[in-house]
Design an enzyme around this catalytic site. Structure first.
Site, PDB file in Angstrom:
ATOM      1  N   GLY A  78       0.806  -1.220   0.000  1.00 32.14           N
ATOM      2  CA  GLY A  78       0.000   0.000   0.000  1.00 32.14           C
ATOM      3  C   GLY A  78       0.838   1.268   0.000  1.00 32.14           C
ATOM      4  O   GLY A  78       1.913   1.312   0.569  1.00 32.14           O
ATOM      5  N   ARG A 142       1.535  -5.919  -5.000  1.00 35.49           N
ATOM      6  CA  ARG A 142       1.502  -6.799  -3.833  1.00 35.49           C
ATOM      7  C   ARG A 142       2.027  -8.209  -4.104  1.00 35.49           C
ATOM      8  O   ARG A 142       1.840  -9.112  -3.295  1.00 35.49           O
ATOM      9  CB  ARG A 142       0.077  -6.870  -3.271  1.00 35.49           C
ATOM     10  CG  ARG A 142      -0.402  -5.551  -2.697  1.00 35.49           C
ATOM     11  CD  ARG A 142      -1.700  -5.676  -1.926  1.00 35.49           C
ATOM     12  NE  ARG A 142      -2.160  -4.364  -1.481  1.00 35.49           N
ATOM     13  CZ  ARG A 142      -1.844  -3.817  -0.300  1.00 35.49           C
ATOM     14  NH1 ARG A 142      -1.078  -4.451   0.558  1.00 35.49           N
ATOM     15  NH2 ARG A 142      -2.299  -2.610   0.029  1.00 35.49           N
ATOM     16  N   ASP A 173       5.677  -7.430   5.998  1.00 35.52           N
ATOM     17  CA  ASP A 173       5.802  -8.610   5.143  1.00 35.52           C
ATOM     18  C   ASP A 173       6.852  -8.411   4.051  1.00 35.52           C
ATOM     19  O   ASP A 173       7.647  -9.308   3.777  1.00 35.52           O
ATOM     20  CB  ASP A 173       4.454  -8.946   4.481  1.00 35.52           C
ATOM     21  CG  ASP A 173       3.492  -9.589   5.473  1.00 35.52           C
ATOM     22  OD1 ASP A 173       3.957 -10.079   6.526  1.00 35.52           O
ATOM     23  OD2 ASP A 173       2.281  -9.606   5.189  1.00 35.52           O
ATOM     24  N   LYS A 199       8.111   1.153   5.629  1.00 37.74           N
ATOM     25  CA  LYS A 199       6.986   1.918   5.105  1.00 37.74           C
ATOM     26  C   LYS A 199       5.681   1.358   5.617  1.00 37.74           C
ATOM     27  O   LYS A 199       5.489   0.148   5.597  1.00 37.74           O
ATOM     28  CB  LYS A 199       6.983   1.834   3.577  1.00 37.74           C
ATOM     29  CG  LYS A 199       5.734   2.400   2.924  1.00 37.74           C
ATOM     30  CD  LYS A 199       5.113   1.459   1.911  1.00 37.74           C
ATOM     31  CE  LYS A 199       4.449   0.285   2.585  1.00 37.74           C
ATOM     32  NZ  LYS A 199       3.646  -0.550   1.700  1.00 37.74           N
ATOM     33  N   THR A 200       4.796   2.140   6.095  1.00 35.27           N
ATOM     34  CA  THR A 200       3.369   1.834   6.226  1.00 35.27           C
ATOM     35  C   THR A 200       2.673   2.929   7.023  1.00 35.27           C
ATOM     36  O   THR A 200       3.142   3.338   8.082  1.00 35.27           O
ATOM     37  CB  THR A 200       3.057   0.475   6.881  1.00 35.27           C
ATOM     38  OG1 THR A 200       1.657   0.415   7.165  1.00 35.27           O
ATOM     39  CG2 THR A 200       3.789   0.274   8.193  1.00 35.27           C
ATOM     40  N   ASP A 202       0.134   2.446   8.559  1.00 37.58           N
ATOM     41  CA  ASP A 202      -0.464   1.797   9.730  1.00 37.58           C
ATOM     42  C   ASP A 202       0.340   2.005  11.004  1.00 37.58           C
ATOM     43  O   ASP A 202      -0.186   1.845  12.108  1.00 37.58           O
ATOM     44  CB  ASP A 202      -0.620   0.289   9.498  1.00 37.58           C
ATOM     45  CG  ASP A 202      -1.566  -0.023   8.352  1.00 37.58           C
ATOM     46  OD1 ASP A 202      -2.206   0.913   7.847  1.00 37.58           O
ATOM     47  OD2 ASP A 202      -1.671  -1.196   7.972  1.00 37.58           O
TER      48      ASP A 202
END
Lengths: 547, 547
Positions: A78, A142, A173, A199-200, A202
């Site tokens: 993402g 992905r 992941d 990176k994220t 979240d």
């Protein structure tokens, strides 16, 4: 690309770098490391990349001659604000080492490596993307890099392009896969280094050495901007309860950070719900009680923040979903029935306990739990409109209480879900600087022959000059977890810690926020104003660092 | 109130004023005016406030002594960015006239006047709200001021507080009511002036003398920020079609302005749909054809902007809704049936033509058309999730085409609705200046004894110093329209003009945008940066003024 006025003005921004990276650097090695758990298994799986020391870079006076190097870069998963700055930092870093160095971008994610789909990222291209949001410079994807034939297929193009190192920009992941790839290439002695970047949006890829994942700062600020706007509307109209779901697949970091920035009436934290073993009804009662208390004060309005992953943190819902996945995977009759019959069929055929919960759900949600399934046959929890589920159940609860004479308010509802609105915003100053530094640090890790490391920039609540750049062995972050029925080495996800400072600050304030309406309106990210407006890190980070 | 860093920094902003308002002003009267239509009826209904001249203010050297005046202010209807600046401009204006002047705010809308719910707005209160979003300084409400007993009840508190003039900040309906009130007080010779201010994010309160309603600029910029972010995500992931519904009850100004700012693949303009007499299926085919063309190029992603009011502009849907309203209002059996039977019952009992359309709708939408009804028994069109309706019908259409071999793409969908996210944002520089000037102008209209006027500030694409401040008789904007079965004098709503420059620019570009992906990413509103970033008016206004 047609550039907006802001994009043109913002292109001129020169991201800040840690002092150490401004000249030549030397490597300072720390102690040897261990994985966070399952040391024996992880060491066995990663013999070539396990136990390496944490390193940091320090400035050195001696100028060093580096040969030109070719580097490949991949954006995985993402989008998160700042990805383009990681790439421009990496580009500037390898060009500084040697002006003849080249950067290749693999197109649309890890699949680009396997399919040999790439483009050279020239200075002209890079300059168009500095300080911009999005991953569109090369796109993202992905595809999971985890099989030997993928690694070997990738090696072909790596050899053809003379690539010395790959930089994988991704979440937990993707960085796990980067480490597996690093280990494989090291074991085979292929001479290809692999470096990860955290990176994220979240915010769940962090640990003792990685302070935060990039993009979390910007995304939370965008969500907080619109939440603040909604709260101002809410308080002006005094008419609606706004149920606002926030992206963040599993952990509640985004919801918690947005709560700290905006002070809503209610914020649900999934990790707390799980810890307290709350049922869905418990969550509903918790919200309904605040609605009722406010109504008693004449305040028939409010805001509720809901983390996207909530449903899976409610133990009873988790059990229900697990049984439904199992039941429906081995059942042929369900699909042949009409809607009403399907509902009855499920209720009759699952355990009593789960049937009771299933029957208590609003029909639309119950249907979603049995109908929308991913290719593996699993419920797609992310499609469940938790914000509507909760608001509907709260409405029902309030009507019960009204019948009992315990509640006498109005409860009109609005629903929102914010995710895509923030993942590709132009990075805040914090993310612009942090990402550029991460990319630049990756170039230093490459120059120093490192592999299986994640680029690390720490001390980021201090001015950028004092930031500490270095690398952390990815194996250090790993443990063994069950995935699709198999034990796998993976980077441990960082959930919200209930004894951490951010949650404690929230928990200490929430009763006040619930009843007394203490909304804060942060407004949009500013790129040109005073430093107290433009340069603040997240509340989460400030609190975690005791500031 | 806990202030965010941005709020604190922004409080220091001094909104710009037209040059004429900086010292003492004199009134320059234009020609006598006529209403836009139905002159005879309007004149008959407004004998005391009809036909007054448009006026503008010019600077004069002579200082004038004004007595202290007490003024009341009301916020009416939906929030719009800049309301607090209208009030602070009005406050500063009457204080400049005489430091002993007082401003009273009526609480939670026009109802506050009738219920005598008010507070004095002191300098301390005003200073807390300068340049902020929201209407929370006194709150807003939707009580309609239209009956004599309300006017008389209001007069009691007006007299008690010694109020010389009321300023009504609202949309077309509220300004219509302001004019009725002005006429009533003038007819009774009560000595109370009433002045209107043009507010609405919808942008549909404008005419030859009112360039734009306040809040439209800021709201569109907030929506364009998040649309831009979604587009950058869309282009990075190349995975989803995003269907984005935008607030704006009836007219499509917001959707059109956002399209001009962000260049999406598709934007539907309700006024065009009506003009071309398009069916719902025509709209669906129009979108599906673009999806299919892009898919043929390998682009299985895109963005679609949908104006909130679309459904009511599709002539066939309008007919269906009218028949359903009528049928269900006079039917007792429907409510006694179960869901599936209800559907069949409706199909059997309405006209053939409408039954066919009804049967073609996705079930959820069809249900909404019969179930969610307002207190008058009418369908609540604003609750219909048009974005999901259209995306589902497009998906169905594409599957038909796939079966015919005409389409071979992927069509994954995301849905968004933006409204509350933008109505209470902190005003852009444009809205901050425009609103402050509108409020200040209102004080000059009051000082000069005017009533039944709307505060007017024109030439706003020029630097603020050159803006022209004045007043426009509200009767000039009126015509007669049927409302709830009765002919009423109302301000004519400004819909998107298909021969206007904004629509023409859009129409000339949309084929290119549809296929070639020309997204623009405007980013968030900036308050402190370079003028080309911070001080641009809307594209709509620039194009309307030939710029």
């Amino acid at each position: 690309m047609i550039k907006s006025a802001l994009q043109i003005a913002r292109a001129a921004y020169q991201p800040k770098l840690p002092k150490a990276l401004k000249g030549s650097v030397k490597v300072v090695e720390g102690e040897k490391t261990q994985s966070v758990a399952d040391q024996k298994e992880i060491e066995g799986l990663f013999p070539n990349t396990y136990g390496m020391p944490v390193i940091k870079f320090e400035k050195t006076d001696g100028a060093v001659d580096f040969p030109a190097i070719n580097v490949g870069v991949i954006l995985s998963g993402g989008q998160a604000p700042g990805g383009h700055n990681v790439i421009s930092g990496l580009f500037d870093g390898i060009k500084k080492l040697n002006a003849d160095s080249k950067l290749y971008g693999f197109i649309l994610g890890p699949g680009g490596l396997v399919d040999h789909n790439y483009k050279e990222l020239t200075a002209e291209i890079i300059d168009d993307y500095r300080n911009t949001g999005g991953f569109d410079i090369i796109g993202s994807g992905r595809t999971k890099l985890e099989k030997v034939d993928q690694f070997e297929k990738g090696l072909e193009i790596i050899k053809k392009l003379g690539i010395k190192a790959l930089v994988m920009i991704g979440g937990d992941d993707s960085n796990t896969n980067a480490c597996v790839l690093a280990e494989y290439y090291a074991a085979k002695d292929y001479g290809v280094q692999v470096i990860g970047c955290p990176k994220t949006i979240d915010g769940d890829l962090k640990n003792s050495m990685i302070e935060t994942s990039f993009g979390f700062d910007t995304a939370c600020k965008v969500y907080s901007e619109v939440i603040g706007n909604i709260q101002r509307d809410c308080k002006s109209a005094q008419k609606y309860w706004h149920f606002i779901k926030l992206m963040g697949r599993s952990a509640s970091h985004i919801a918690l950070e947005c709560a700290l920035q905006t002070q809503p009436n209610v914020c649900i934290v999934s990790e707390e719900v799980e810890k307290k073993n709350m049922s869905l009804d418990d969550v509903v009662v918790y919200i309904a009680e605040i609605v009722a208390k406010r109504a008693a004060n004449g305040d028939n309005y409010g805001t509720v923040l809901i983390p996207e992953g909530l449903i899976e943190f409610i133990p009873a819902m988790k059990n229900l979903i697990a049984e439904l996945n199992d039941f429906l995977a081995h059942d042929d009759k369900f699909a042949t029935l009409d809607k009403d019959a399907q509902r009855d069929y499920v209720i009759k055929n699952i355990s009593k306990e789960n049937a009771k919960i299933y029957a208590s759900l609003p029909q639309g949600v119950a249907r979603q739990l049995t109908l929308d399934r991913d290719p593996h046959g699993n419920v797609q929890v992310s499609l469940i409109e938790t914000e509507k589920l909760l608001s509907e159940m709260v409405a029902n609860k309030l009507e019960e209480w009204r019948a009992e004479g315990k509640y006498n308010g109005k409860f009109s509802r609005q629903h929102h879900f914010f995710g895509y609105e923030g993942r590709c915003a132009a990075p805040s100053n914090y993310d612009a600087d942090y990402c550029y530094s991460l990319g630049y640090t990756a170039s230093a890790l490459i120059a120093n022959g490192k592999t299986g490391y994640m680029s690390s920039v720490r001390n980021t609540t201090a001015p950028a000059a004092e930031w500490i750049a270095g690398g952390v062995p990815i194996t250090m972050m790993m443990n063994m977890e069950r995935r699709h029925g198999e034990m796998k080495p993976v980077i441990q996800k960082a959930l919200v810690e209930l004894d951490g400072a951010p949650f404690k600050k929230f928990a200490a304030s929430r009763e006040d926020w619930a009843i007394n309406t203490q909304y804060i309106y942060p407004g949009p990210i500013q790129y040109f104003g005073p430093t107290e407006v433009c340069d603040q890190p997240t509340q989460t980070l400030l609190l975690e660092q005791g500031k």
